[in-house]
Design a protein around this motif. Structure first.
Motif, mmCIF file in Angstrom:
data_model
loop_
_atom_site.group_PDB
_atom_site.id
_atom_site.type_symbol
_atom_site.label_atom_id
_atom_site.label_comp_id
_atom_site.label_asym_id
_atom_site.label_seq_id
_atom_site.Cartn_x
_atom_site.Cartn_y
_atom_site.Cartn_z
ATOM 1 N N THR A 112 114.467 18.967 9.446
ATOM 2 C CA THR A 112 114.252 17.746 8.649
ATOM 3 C C THR A 112 115.533 16.910 8.671
ATOM 4 O OG1 THR A 112 113.105 19.251 7.112
ATOM 5 C CG2 THR A 112 113.291 16.943 6.449
ATOM 6 N N LYS A 120 116.319 15.086 11.878
ATOM 7 C CA LYS A 120 115.472 13.922 12.213
ATOM 8 C C LYS A 120 116.072 12.613 11.686
ATOM 9 C CE LYS A 120 111.577 15.388 10.611
ATOM 10 N NZ LYS A 120 110.278 15.307 10.002
ATOM 11 N N SER A 121 117.060 12.700 10.779
ATOM 12 C CA SER A 121 117.691 11.474 10.256
ATOM 13 C C SER A 121 118.318 10.714 11.423
ATOM 14 C CB SER A 121 118.832 11.811 9.286
ATOM 15 O OG SER A 121 118.434 12.815 8.410
ATOM 16 N N GLY A 175 108.856 6.838 6.673
ATOM 17 C CA GLY A 175 109.502 6.412 7.922
ATOM 18 C C GLY A 175 110.787 7.148 8.242
ATOM 19 N N GLY A 176 111.060 8.245 7.537
ATOM 20 C CA GLY A 176 112.241 9.048 7.850
ATOM 21 C C GLY A 176 113.501 8.487 7.212
ATOM 22 N N GLU A 192 107.957 17.135 2.702
ATOM 23 C CA GLU A 192 108.162 16.932 4.146
ATOM 24 C C GLU A 192 107.303 15.761 4.635
ATOM 25 O OE1 GLU A 192 110.425 18.774 5.864
ATOM 26 O OE2 GLU A 192 109.995 17.726 7.728
ATOM 27 N N LYS A 193 106.052 15.717 4.160
ATOM 28 C CA LYS A 193 105.129 14.651 4.569
ATOM 29 C C LYS A 193 105.601 13.300 4.018
ATOM 30 C CE LYS A 193 100.264 13.449 4.863
ATOM 31 N NZ LYS A 193 100.429 12.127 4.270
ATOM 32 N N ILE A 238 108.639 12.344 3.480
ATOM 33 C CA ILE A 238 109.753 11.855 4.297
ATOM 34 C C ILE A 238 109.204 11.154 5.544
ATOM 35 C CG2 ILE A 238 111.825 12.511 5.612
ATOM 36 C CD1 ILE A 238 112.061 14.947 3.652
ATOM 37 N N GLU A 239 108.189 11.792 6.146
ATOM 38 C CA GLU A 239 107.563 11.204 7.333
ATOM 39 C C GLU A 239 106.890 9.880 6.982
ATOM 40 O OE1 GLU A 239 106.469 15.121 9.536
ATOM 41 O OE2 GLU A 239 104.805 13.663 9.714
ATOM 42 N N ASP A 240 106.138 9.896 5.872
ATOM 43 C CA ASP A 240 105.355 8.719 5.480
ATOM 44 C C ASP A 240 106.223 7.510 5.170
ATOM 45 O OD1 ASP A 240 103.116 10.207 5.802
ATOM 46 O OD2 ASP A 240 102.681 10.482 3.669
ATOM 47 N N ARG A 292 111.635 23.187 8.279
ATOM 48 C CA ARG A 292 111.291 21.960 7.540
ATOM 49 C C ARG A 292 111.517 22.252 6.064
ATOM 50 N NH1 ARG A 292 109.716 17.861 11.355
ATOM 51 N NH2 ARG A 292 109.780 19.067 13.276
#
Ligand code: F6R
Length: 241
Positions: free
Chosen positions: A186, A189-190, A124-125, A117-118, A120-122, A151
């Motif tokens: 998750t 958020k795309s 930039g999605g 999950e992190k 994906i965030e790191d 998530r």
């Protein structure tokens, strides 16, 4: 939700493939969310052919998969790692370090979900997420009843899902009972989502998705909460629409 109706599977793969390669060419460092299973195989073939014929490059592309079975090593031919390698990555110029899947063989699975999950965030999605749909409305492996706030998490696969996927295994006993999947939140958020569907077996699910309301009993209905979803589906899958 925008709907693109095609004659058959080949045209679905062609139209979605064309849209996808346009996106990759206009944003060469795009992050693609990838699905496995039967539905996206034709699109992956389109991407490979386009890469060979038109030299579309994946040197800066990142790819991040929806899910992976638990208890299966990446080298196992039934793993989604292996599926992606054979059906797509090894035919493109994508850097292996830019291809991400959850590790279903991790010793600490909860930590693996958090890591993914992190990650994906790191990075930039996800810019563009490709989805298939289960007959029960699952997206990723989010089975009916999964919270829309979820998530990346561990999921117990439904018997019907295991049965549907047993076609890839020697017997249903070999199909894992659990998977790691991006959660519904998750996926939502795309920035953009393509949902693909082909064949009569998906007709009830698509009718429910398009005509019915939003409910956690039908995970794909969460897509109605997203502003930029395109369904690319063939006439058989859209036969009740
Ligand atoms: C695969 C995935 C699943 C499949 C769905 C449909 O990564 O997340 O949601 O997209 O089970 O599978 P097929 O395309 O085999 O009918």
């Amino acid at each position: 939700m925008k709907i693109i109706r095609t004659e058959n599977y080949e045209e679905m793969s062609l139209k979605a493939g064309l849209l996808l390669t346009e996106k990759i060419r206009s944003n060469p460092s795009i992050t693609l969310g990838m699905a496995t299973g039967s539905t996206p195989k034709g699109i992956y073939q389109y991407l490979i052919k386009d890469h060979q014929d038109n030299r579309t490059t994946y040197k800066q592309v990142k790819s991040i998969n929806l899910d992976e079975y638990i208890g299966i090593a990446p080298s196992n031919p039934n793993s989604y790692h292996y599926f992606m390698q054979k059906n797509l990555f090894e035919h493109l110029d994508i850097h292996e370090a830019n291809t991400y899947l959850p590790n279903g063989a991790a010793s600490n699975l909860e930590a693996e979900c958090e890591r993914y999950e992190k990650l994906i965030e790191d990075i930039g999605g996800v810019d563009l997420q490709i989805l298939g749909i289960g007959q029960n409305g699952h997206i990723g492996f989010n089975e009916p009843g999964t919270s829309f706030d979820s998530r990346t998490h561990i999921i117990n696969l439904e018997e019907d899902t295991r049965k549907a996927n047993s076609r890839f295994f020697n017997s249903i006993d070999e199909v894992p009972k659990q998977a790691i999947t991006m959660g519904i939140a998750t996926i939502l958020k795309s920035k953009e989502i393509f949902l693909l569907a082909s064949g009569e077996a998906k007709a009830d699910a698509l009718a429910r998705l398009i005509k019915d309301g939003i409910s956690e009993d039908f995970p794909a209905s969460a897509l109605k909460l997203h502003q930029n979803v395109t369904i690319v589906a063939d006439a058989d899958a859209l036969k009740y629409i």
